[in-house]
Design a protein around this motif. Structure first.
Motif, PDB file in Angstrom:
ATOM      1  N   HIS A  23      58.833  17.393 -40.841  1.00 56.35           N
ATOM      2  CA  HIS A  23      58.729  16.068 -40.228  1.00 56.35           C
ATOM      3  C   HIS A  23      58.411  15.004 -41.279  1.00 56.35           C
ATOM      4  N   ARG A  26      61.737  14.435 -43.318  1.00 52.78           N
ATOM      5  CA  ARG A  26      62.785  13.730 -42.570  1.00 52.78           C
ATOM      6  C   ARG A  26      62.297  12.394 -42.023  1.00 52.78           C
ATOM      7  N   GLY A  30      62.296  10.137 -45.592  1.00 54.40           N
ATOM      8  CA  GLY A  30      63.681   9.669 -45.452  1.00 54.40           C
ATOM      9  C   GLY A  30      64.780  10.630 -45.888  1.00 54.40           C
ATOM     10  N   LEU A  31      64.486  11.931 -45.992  1.00 59.33           N
ATOM     11  CA  LEU A  31      65.531  12.877 -46.414  1.00 59.33           C
ATOM     12  C   LEU A  31      66.335  13.394 -45.213  1.00 59.33           C
ATOM     13  N   SER A  32      67.546  13.864 -45.494  1.00 58.22           N
ATOM     14  CA  SER A  32      68.394  14.439 -44.449  1.00 58.22           C
ATOM     15  C   SER A  32      68.760  15.893 -44.715  1.00 58.22           C
TER      16      SER A  32
END
Lengths: 153, 729
Positions: A23, A26, A30-32
């Motif tokens: 959490h 992501r 800001g990672l995907s």
């Protein structure tokens, strides 16, 4: 506030106690690449490296990586400078939907760091924590072998 | 008999028909004008060229298919067809994801029909566009059209370049209906079709770039989670207060939370789930007697003829009776269903990994009791999709929750338990077969009854919405038992239920349950996963009784030369004629032509029987007609075969009287890396033949080949899936 090295850069993140690393990655970070799949350490979609060791980010508390190095698939390489594994996955067209690939890539990178010339069985074993539903397994194994060969040259 | 079964069945009128069908048997929301000349594929119902193609002054071409990327690589395939027909470099192609209301309505991305429906349309539209642009250039320059050639989008006359697609990009030349007279290139002139072009979507997936709908991040976006009922049949009696900072959204039995962050939403949902009060009832059948339940519920069901044939035949010497069962199967996608929704006034925009944007729009608008123009659907990719999973359900749910916060984008993500427990399943099935053989062992008669729930509960095909939440609202819609698509579209439960072998006397029937305690819909292969295995198993038995080789026995019952060719190819690949048998090892072979009208697949399987059965090797021979992207087709056949191996050996949905219990990866096992067989694929290319699709052909015959290999190793003919020690005992 938890401080750690994310893909080589120092980051600080403030999340409530018990918030999973997934959490945090992501959300505020800001990672995907790391993805939610089960929240139960059963599918490997969320796999990241913590000090080089494949770890399930879905159950790992963010505070547990304080002072450590976290690597995600984004940290392996990018389109301009791909990791040999990423280049090999593209060369072998090793994927369909792609959901499993981020986790598999980081586990494979840990495998190759420890064992530069793994056998097919060793690759299968290293990737056993990961589920792939599209049936790209054999392509993925070929891609890992291809990357291993490239990296040994 | 080749390929003719579908129409005769539809003519009998026995099967449920969706309200509107296109020529391919698929439901579109756009009506067909019978007075206009027929155009290829989905162009017939989306005739305006500008719906499909757009040239930009920057030297790029937009292609707008109505079919969507679900992990199968279709965008790359369709882009190749457009680039080839237009004679532009593939790098100029921009594939635009489908959205309402602008994209062509191509119904649902399903049934292994995307290359047929969309590829045929794009090929024709591109040929027509090319003709129009060359014609205008010829008129403007005086260079005869016969003297013009297209090189990477530039129009070259004898004296050099005289124009290009890009120069005429603003001329609105595509604001016309496609002409039936456009002529796509001759086979020998194709340059980009037939090449293994790398997939357009894979680089972003390998580098972790945001691409999935799950990765959307809109300003001010809130996160939602759902609190599911305590049982399939449950009434919400009382809810606790929401924790601070969290908003509770309730409509009847539909209960959700909204929070600024994912972890707040998850924690609140978990907390509320343990405190909400439900009144529950037992409504699910006893799993231990599931086959008996199907027979008993079938007696109350709707029995219809699929195909009957009564031709002269040799006398019947012997009749064999067999029954086969398979459990409910789950989609088991690795990612969970997700959608983002945002209201503006009385309209809602939804970003979704749906397979059918227009079908979804229809059901969302019906459930919200609004008009279709108030619902905008934008396709964004999700994790791998193998049929009608939770994608449409979650889209409606996101819209319902977002209605509580006008103007604010809401992202809803399903949990693993929801994905494996609340999405639609592929129905459990039972088939009773009687096969008659003549004195020489020839198969002369076949009677069967295929009992199952319907295999389509897709949205957009019924006046009553079929999405999960529609039946849970305060003002609820009734749950309508799922239907079967018509045989002209491949059928549902009876898909591949008509043997592809020459049989003079035939009576195939199907029984659809009119009760649906567990929600069923389409999953890769639909009824084929039971039907192909049961037919092939009986064929193996009959061959053995006649002391004939199973391959030779099939070959003498097949008439279609392409069917014979793939079967022979698979036999050659695995060394069938010279195979040797090791202790505990076995080999089997099986064949099917998907839907009896689509792609051909013959599979050889090698298994090892230890404490349970492991599939070690698969050999796949296929014929998908004209092949656009050879590696893409191999990838689909290979993936389908591994999916089949997983279904054969491990997969089953389990339940008690109230709930699905296989709602985690320990309860619903799929093959892992150490259990996956190696797969060798060979495709027989037919560039002169129509597209036949690729995604579903290999799965069902893989199950059948594994069953045959189990018999070879253990002397046991499986009659219930999955082929676990319990079911083989």
């Amino acid at each position: 506030m938890t401080n750690f090295l994310l893909n080589g850069a120092e980051v600080s993140v403030e999340v409530p106690d018990g918030t999973s690393l997934l959490h945090a990655l992501r959300g505020p970070l800001g990672l995907s690449g790391p993805r939610f799949g089960c929240g139960d350490e059963k599918c490997g979609s969320c796999m990241v490296l913590v000090d080089g060791v494949p770890s399930f980010a879905c159950t790992l508390g963010t505070e547990a990586v304080s002072g450590k190095q976290v690597t995600t698939s984004e940290g392996l390489g990018d389109m301009a400078a791909p990791h040999p594994l990423q280049a090999a996955f593209l060369a072998e067209q090793a994927g369909q939907c792609g959901w499993c690939l981020s986790g598999i890539l980081v586990s494979a990178s840990a495998l190759l760091a420890a064992n530069p010339d793994p056998s097919e069985d060793e690759i299968r074993l290293a990737l056993d924590p990961h589920l792939c539903r599209c049936g790209s397994h054999n392509r993925i194994i070929r891609a890992v072998r291809r990357a291993a060969q490239e990296m040994r040259v | 008999m080749t390929g003719s079964d579908g129409r005769s069945a539809a003519g009998r009128g026995g099967l449920n028909q969706p309200p509107v069908t296109s020529s391919s048997g698929f439901a579109h929301t756009t009506p067909v004008d019978p007075n206009k000349p027929k155009l290829p594929g989905s162009l017939n119902v989306n005739r305006r060229l500008s719906q499909w193609l757009r040239f930009n002054a920057d030297g790029t071409v937009e292609v707008h298919p109505g079919k969507v990327e679900i992990g199968q690589g279709i965008l790359t395939t369709l882009g190749q067809i457009a680039a080839d027909e237009l004679d532009v470099d593939f790098a100029r192609i921009r594939m635009v994801a489908a959205s309402t209301p602008a994209s062509p309505d191509e119904g649902v991305t399903s049934g292994s029909l995307s290359t047929q429906d969309s590829g045929s349309a794009i090929r024709h539209a591109a040929a027509d566009a090319r003709r129009i642009f060359l014609s205008v250039t010829s008129q403007r320059t005086g260079v005869p059209i016969e003297s013009l050639v297209v090189r990477d989008g530039a129009f070259l006359g004898p004296q050099g370049e005289v124009g290009s697609y890009w120069q005429l990009a603003s001329a609105e030349l595509l604001e016309v209906d496609a002409s039936p007279d456009a002529r796509p290139k001759a086979i020998e002139a194709r340059r980009q079709v037939g090449i293994s072009t790398p997939r357009l979507d894979l680089p972003e997936k390998v580098f972790g770039v945001a691409r999935y709908v799950h990765d959307m991040r809109l300003p001010g976006m809130l996160h939602a989670r759902i609190i599911r009922p305590a049982a399939r049949a449950a009434t919400l009696m009382a809810t606790p207060d929401a924790p601070e900072g969290v908003q509770l959204v309730r409509d009847g039995n539909f209960l959700a939370v909204l929070a600024p962050t994912e972890w707040q939403a998850e924690a609140a949902a978990a907390r509320i789930a343990t405190r909400a009060m439900w009144s529950v009832r037992d409504t699910l059948p006893e799993q231990a007697q599931h086959a008996e339940y199907l027979r008993e519920a079938g007696a109350r069901g709707e029995r219809t003829g699929v195909l009957a044939r009564d031709e002269a035949a040799p006398a019947v010497a012997r009749t064999e009776k067999r029954s086969f069962f398979r459990p409910f199967l789950a989609h088991a996608s690795i990612g969970t269903s997700c959608a983002v929704a945002q209201w503006a006034g009385d309209a809602v925009t939804i970003w979704s990994h749906t397979q059918g944007p227009y079908n979804l729009r229809a059901d969302v608008s019906r459930t919200l009791r609004t008009t279709e123009d108030k619902v905008l659907i934008h396709h964004m990719e999700g994790a791998g999709c193998y049929g009608h999973n939770g994608a449409d359900d979650v889209a409606l749910e996101a819209a319902l929750i977002a209605r509580a916060v006008p103007g604010v984008p809401v992202r809803l993500l399903w949990s693993r338990a929801e994905e494996l427990g609340w999405g639609p399943f592929s129905s459990a099935m039972l088939v009773d077969i009687e096969a008659d053989v003549a004195a020489d062992g020839t198969l002369v008669g076949w009677r069967s009854n295929i009992i199952s729930n319907g295999h389509s509960g897709r949205p957009g095909r019924s006046p009553i919405p079929t999405l999960l939440a529609a039946s849970q609202l305060e003002d609820a819609f009734p749950v309508v038992p799922s239907i079967n698509p018509p045989m002209a579209g491949g059928g549902g439960a009876p898909r591949n239920g008509i043997p592809y072998y020459r049989i003079p006397k035939l009576d195939v029937q199907t029984t659809r349950l009119l009760e649906m305690p567990i929600r069923s819909s389409a999953l890769r292969g639909l009824g084929a996963t039971l039907n192909v295995w049961s037919i092939e198993s009986v064929l193996d038995e009959l061959a053995a009784a006649a002391r004939e080789d199973p391959v030779a026995y099939r070959l003498r019952h097949l008439e279609d030369p392409r069917a014979k060719a793939v079967l022979q190819k698979a036999a050659d690949m695995c060394g069938w004629a010279t195979r040797t048998k090791g202790e505990g090892w076995g080999m089997g072979i099986a064949f099917a032509r998907y839907k009896n009208t689509g792609a051909y697949a013959a599979i050889a399987a090698e298994i090892e029987a230890k404490e349970r059965v492991y599939c070690r090797r698969l050999w796949v021979a296929g014929d998908a007609g004209e092949i656009v992207n050879p590696d893409g087709v191999v990838n689909q056949f290979e993936g389908g075969a591994i999916h089949g191996a997983s279904v054969a050996l491990l997969e089953q949905v389990t339940f008690d009287r109230r709930n699905i219990t296989s709602d985690n990866w320990d309860g619903y096992r799929v093959l892992r890396f150490s259990e996956v067989p190696t797969v060798e694929v060979a495709m027989l290319n037919h560039p002169e033949a129509p597209f036949l699709g690729a995604g579903e052909a290999s799965m069902a015959p893989t199950i059948a080949a594994i069953a045959a290999a189990i018999h070879d190793a253990l002397g046991i003919r499986p009659h219930a899936l999955p082929f676990t020690p319990e079911n083989l005992a």
